[in-house]
Design an enzyme around this catalytic site. Structure first.
Site, PDB file in Angstrom:
ATOM      1  CE1 TYR A   1      47.121  43.561  36.764  1.00  5.02           C
ATOM      2  CE2 TYR A   1      49.515  44.263  37.325  1.00  5.02           C
ATOM      3  CZ  TYR A   1      48.684  43.403  37.183  1.00  5.02           C
ATOM      4  OH  TYR A   1      48.632  42.332  38.043  1.00  5.02           O
TER       5      TYR A   1
ATOM      6  CG  HIS B   1      46.939  37.874  33.654  1.00  9.55           C
ATOM      7  ND1 HIS B   1      47.178  39.482  33.971  1.00  9.55           N
ATOM      8  CD2 HIS B   1      47.063  37.822  35.007  1.00  9.55           C
ATOM      9  CE1 HIS B   1      47.269  40.126  34.911  1.00  9.55           C
ATOM     10  NE2 HIS B   1      46.713  39.258  35.897  1.00  9.55           N
TER      11      HIS B   1
END
Length: 283
Positions: free
Chosen positions: A53, A112
């Protein structure tokens, strides 16, 4: 009163805080910080972030927020890239994340999404980090049923704490086989994008008349009904993202909304559950 979920003996709020697209802009940084802090102060004590992010910007933002709140009262989740899923790279990635987050441990560390590194090596690396006290638990994200079956076949693979997947009223594909499989194995789900920005593939979810009628009956917004639907089950946590304090307040209030069986059936009639296997949706 915020609903609670039981994740393998750990009691957590049913609504946490997502941080995707946060921490990137100096213009909104103060507002984002205030929004996350408000959430923590009012019971949404799970924060979900990732090294991806903003290439660490979201983690830096969370790290700044944690300076103003008791770290021991926060369940902190971060994720690592698939290319960092080897033992050595994972350790380095974690240390970078911890530095940005200004903390010495994570509560949950997630792969992830799947990449080229064999799951056996990734699991072994995660177990080592756990034994070293750097992470309390480990888990996965964007895993489908076949991925989880493969994971459980690895040594210590069944120690996985949670799977984080896309799940909302417009994306119910996981209900066909993934969610039942996780329930049989008592593996909780973290739902990301739980309100799908109120719109998906042309379906204006918040404009749906049934959603609007149910919202009116509860004296809440249609968006709150979408989020309430996602957390009706006792083993699903949602991590909506917002940079707005008023929206954060609304998200937290969803923890007190109970949809009746009749209302759930009405919603089902508008947005039907899957009747065949669908590819895992990711965003």
């Amino acid at each position: 009163m915020m609903k609670q979920v039981n994740f393998n003996g750990t009691t957590l709020p049913a609504i946490g805080i997502g941080t995707w697209h946060m921490g990137d802009s100096p213009q909104t940084y103060t507002q984002e910080k205030a929004t996350i802090l408000y959430g923590l102060q009012h019971g949404a004590t799970v924060i979900d972030t990732a090294e991806m992010y903003g290439e660490g910007n979201a983690e830096k933002l969370v790290g700044d927020v944690l300076q103003n709140f008791d770290r021991s009262k926060v369940f902190l989740i971060s994720k690592f890239y698939p290319q960092n899923a080897t033992k050595d790279k994972m350790k380095q990635a974690l240390n970078r994340s911890l530095k940005r987050l200004k903390t010495d441990y994570l509560d949950l560390y997630l792969l992830h999404w799947r990449g080229p590194v064999p799951l056996a090596e990734t699991v072994a690396g995660l177990v080592e980090l756990q034994k070293a006290g750097k992470i309390r638990y480990w888990g996965v994200s964007n895993f489908d049923t076949a991925d989880l079956k493969e994971l459980y076949a690895q040594p210590q693979g069944d120690q996985v704490f949670a799977n984080e997947d896309l799940y909302n009223l417009a994306n119910r594909g996981i209900e066909y086989d993934l969610l039942p499989w996780q329930r049989r194995h008592q593996l909780p789900l973290i739902a990301y994008a739980p309100i799908d920005q109120g719109d998906s593939r042309g379906q204006k979810l918040t404009k749906n008349s049934t959603i609007q009628q149910i919202a009116q009956a509860h004296q809440v917004t249609p968006m709150q009904i979408l989020l309430a639907w996602t957390i009706q089950a006792k083993d699903i946590m949602a991590i909506p993202q917002t940079s707005n304090v008023d929206h954060m307040k609304q998200n937290i209030l969803v923890g007190g909304i109970d949809l009746s069986n009749q209302e759930m059936q009405q919603i089902d009639s508008q947005f039907s559950a899957p009747v065949f296997k669908q590819p895992l949706q990711m965003i």
